[in-house]
Design an enzyme around this catalytic site. Structure first.
Site, PDB file in Angstrom:
ATOM      1  N   ASN A 147       0.840  -1.167  -0.065  1.00  0.00           N
ATOM      2  CA  ASN A 147       0.170   0.115   0.091  1.00  0.00           C
ATOM      3  C   ASN A 147       0.632   1.319   0.132  1.00  0.00           C
ATOM      4  O   ASN A 147       0.334   2.458  -0.008  1.00  0.00           O
ATOM      5  CB  ASN A 147      -0.918   0.081   1.281  1.00  0.00           C
ATOM      6  CG  ASN A 147      -1.921  -1.040   1.374  1.00  0.00           C
ATOM      7  OD1 ASN A 147      -2.294  -1.565   0.417  1.00  0.00           O
ATOM      8  ND2 ASN A 147      -2.262  -1.203   2.665  1.00  0.00           N
ATOM      9  N   ARG A 177      -4.386   5.241  11.335  1.00  0.00           N
ATOM     10  CA  ARG A 177      -5.535   4.646  12.179  1.00  0.00           C
ATOM     11  C   ARG A 177      -6.392   5.519  13.185  1.00  0.00           C
ATOM     12  O   ARG A 177      -5.589   6.624  13.412  1.00  0.00           O
ATOM     13  CB  ARG A 177      -4.969   3.623  13.250  1.00  0.00           C
ATOM     14  CG  ARG A 177      -4.854   2.296  12.388  1.00  0.00           C
ATOM     15  CD  ARG A 177      -6.071   1.661  11.815  1.00  0.00           C
ATOM     16  NE  ARG A 177      -5.811   0.313  11.193  1.00  0.00           N
ATOM     17  CZ  ARG A 177      -5.525   0.207   9.849  1.00  0.00           C
ATOM     18  NH1 ARG A 177      -5.227   1.256   9.380  1.00  0.00           N
ATOM     19  NH2 ARG A 177      -5.109  -0.865   9.250  1.00  0.00           N
ATOM     20  N   HIS A 191     -11.738   5.983   4.506  1.00  0.00           N
ATOM     21  CA  HIS A 191     -10.447   5.025   4.629  1.00  0.00           C
ATOM     22  C   HIS A 191     -10.368   4.328   3.216  1.00  0.00           C
ATOM     23  O   HIS A 191     -10.304   3.149   3.038  1.00  0.00           O
ATOM     24  CB  HIS A 191     -11.069   3.714   5.700  1.00  0.00           C
ATOM     25  CG  HIS A 191      -9.871   3.087   6.144  1.00  0.00           C
ATOM     26  ND1 HIS A 191      -9.712   2.431   7.342  1.00  0.00           N
ATOM     27  CD2 HIS A 191      -8.666   2.681   5.518  1.00  0.00           C
ATOM     28  CE1 HIS A 191      -8.588   2.017   7.456  1.00  0.00           C
ATOM     29  NE2 HIS A 191      -7.844   2.068   6.622  1.00  0.00           N
ATOM     30  N   GLN A 218     -14.488   4.952  15.008  1.00  0.00           N
ATOM     31  CA  GLN A 218     -15.264   3.746  14.882  1.00  0.00           C
ATOM     32  C   GLN A 218     -15.447   3.871  13.065  1.00  0.00           C
ATOM     33  O   GLN A 218     -15.468   5.015  12.684  1.00  0.00           O
ATOM     34  CB  GLN A 218     -16.573   4.188  15.448  1.00  0.00           C
ATOM     35  CG  GLN A 218     -16.612   4.055  16.767  1.00  0.00           C
ATOM     36  CD  GLN A 218     -16.965   2.695  17.169  1.00  0.00           C
ATOM     37  OE1 GLN A 218     -17.136   1.841  16.393  1.00  0.00           O
ATOM     38  NE2 GLN A 218     -16.027   2.427  18.191  1.00  0.00           N
TER      39      GLN A 218
HETATM   40  C1  MLT Z   1      -3.843  -0.990   5.861  1.00  0.00           C
HETATM   41  O1  MLT Z   1      -3.631  -1.024   7.023  1.00  0.00           O
HETATM   42  O2  MLT Z   1      -3.439  -1.924   5.081  1.00  0.00           O
HETATM   43  C2  MLT Z   1      -4.696   0.019   5.185  1.00  0.00           C
HETATM   44  O3  MLT Z   1      -5.244   1.027   6.424  1.00  0.00           O
HETATM   45  C3  MLT Z   1      -5.941  -0.343   4.491  1.00  0.00           C
HETATM   46  C4  MLT Z   1      -6.827  -1.115   4.711  1.00  0.00           C
HETATM   47  O4  MLT Z   1      -7.064  -1.633   6.100  1.00  0.00           O
HETATM   48  O5  MLT Z   1      -7.688  -1.722   3.765  1.00  0.00           O
END
Ligand code: MLT
Length: 313
Positions: A98, A232, A279, A260
């Site tokens: 990512n 996060r 997100h 949340q």
């Molecule tokens: C991750 O931790 O890889 C990112 O926040 C993306 C996700 O959780 O989909």
């Protein structure tokens, strides 16, 4: 290997399913409800999730055959690592899949927030021409403070330096030489708070980082700071953020993650000085394909007892 059974309970791209299916029986059940997961998990050797599925102690206790949990993504805060470890279940993730996607989204949020892009767009869509009301700040020469210089923090630092921002960063696990190679000056957290015009958070959620951005931290920051979080929810105390926005201590915040999720129309999401995205930082075609390929390889390697690249426990 054909007898091995793998369950996938979150969205996962076709390339990963194909790769796993060549060696195992794959059940692709995106959106599976928590109770259904509890009911069926005892039949599987491996479980692959993203961030939605909560792999808590109950799931792990019920998972009598489970050998490996694969997280297609970076954050493993949705997996009870201690329970997994106590039952000799391996947990693997995809820490590099990512990186570019999240770094680019972070930069997009910084620009959209500081240059009032979202505010201008919202006004236009409600038929208002607010040219004279918007006078924003140039990014060139501003100080960007990055908390956490891992893969994503480093990629943000290098890209931001290219836009003429002065980058300072705090990461006690990295050497000054590492930071300097990634276009960042190493500083203490207190220095970062007091010098940064824009602060971007790139640490995982853990008991240590939960609510690390609280009233005390805001009080140490420069008045009028901009805050960005693509890491996060839970790292920022959202109540403290609301107060800091109200007093003007924080000029604006751009958030891709929430305590949340989904948060609904909370006071933070609907605040006029906040830009919120659902997100989506890692939601690029390229990142999803990479994460699926990486976790398929890693989960199959774990089932075969081969060496692992990204073992968490
Ligand atoms: C991750 O931790 O890889 C990112 O926040 C993306 C996700 O959780 O989909």
């Amino acid at each position: 290997m054909a007898q091995m059974k793998i369950l996938i309970t979150d969205n996962f791209t076709e390339n990963g399913i194909e790769s796993l299916s060549a060696s195992a029986d794959v059940d692709y059940q995106p959106g599976m409800a928590p109770d259904d997961l509890l009911d069926c998990i005892s039949a599987y050797d491996a479980l692959i999730v993203r961030g939605r599925t909560k792999v808590n102690a109950d799931v792990i206790v019920a998972a009598s055959k489970l050998k490996v949990i694969g997280r297609a993504g970076v954050g493993v805060d949705n997996i009870d690592l201690a329970s997994a470890q106590s039952r000799n279940i391996t947990v693997v993730n995809t820490p590099t899949a990512n990186t570019i996607a999240v770094a680019e989204h972070t930069l997009a949020l910084i620009f959209a927030l500081v240059r009032s892009v979202a505010q201008g767009d919202a006004a236009m869509k409600s038929g208002r021409w607010i040219k004279d009301d918007i006078v924003s700040t140039e990014m060139g020469g501003k100080v960007l403070g990055i908390v956490g210089l891992g893969n994503i923090g480093s990629a943000v630092a290098q890209r931001a330096a290219g836009f003429g921002l002065k980058v300072i960063a705090h990461d006690p696990k990295k050497t000054d030489e590492f930071l300097s190679r990634h276009s960042a000056e190493s500083v203490t957290l207190a220095d970062l708070y007091s010098r940064a015009d824009i602060i971007s958070l790139h640490v995982p959620l853990s008991p240590k980082t939960q609510h690390m951005i609280n009233g005390q931290a805001f009080a140490q920051m420069k008045r009028g700071v901009y805050l960005i979080c693509t890491a996060r929810g839970g790292i920022i105390n959202e109540t403290a953020l609301l107060s800091a926005l109200e007093t003007g201590q924080v000029a604006g915040a751009a958030l891709d993650v929430f305590a949340q999720e989904p948060p609904g129309l909370t006071a933070v999401v609907s605040h006029p000085k906040v830009i919120a995205t659902p997100h989506i930082a890692a939601q690029t075609h390229q990142a999803q394909i990479r994460a699926a390929a990486d976790i398929a390889d890693e989960v199959l390697a774990a089932l075969r007892g081969e060496p692992l690249r990204w073992k968490i426990v």
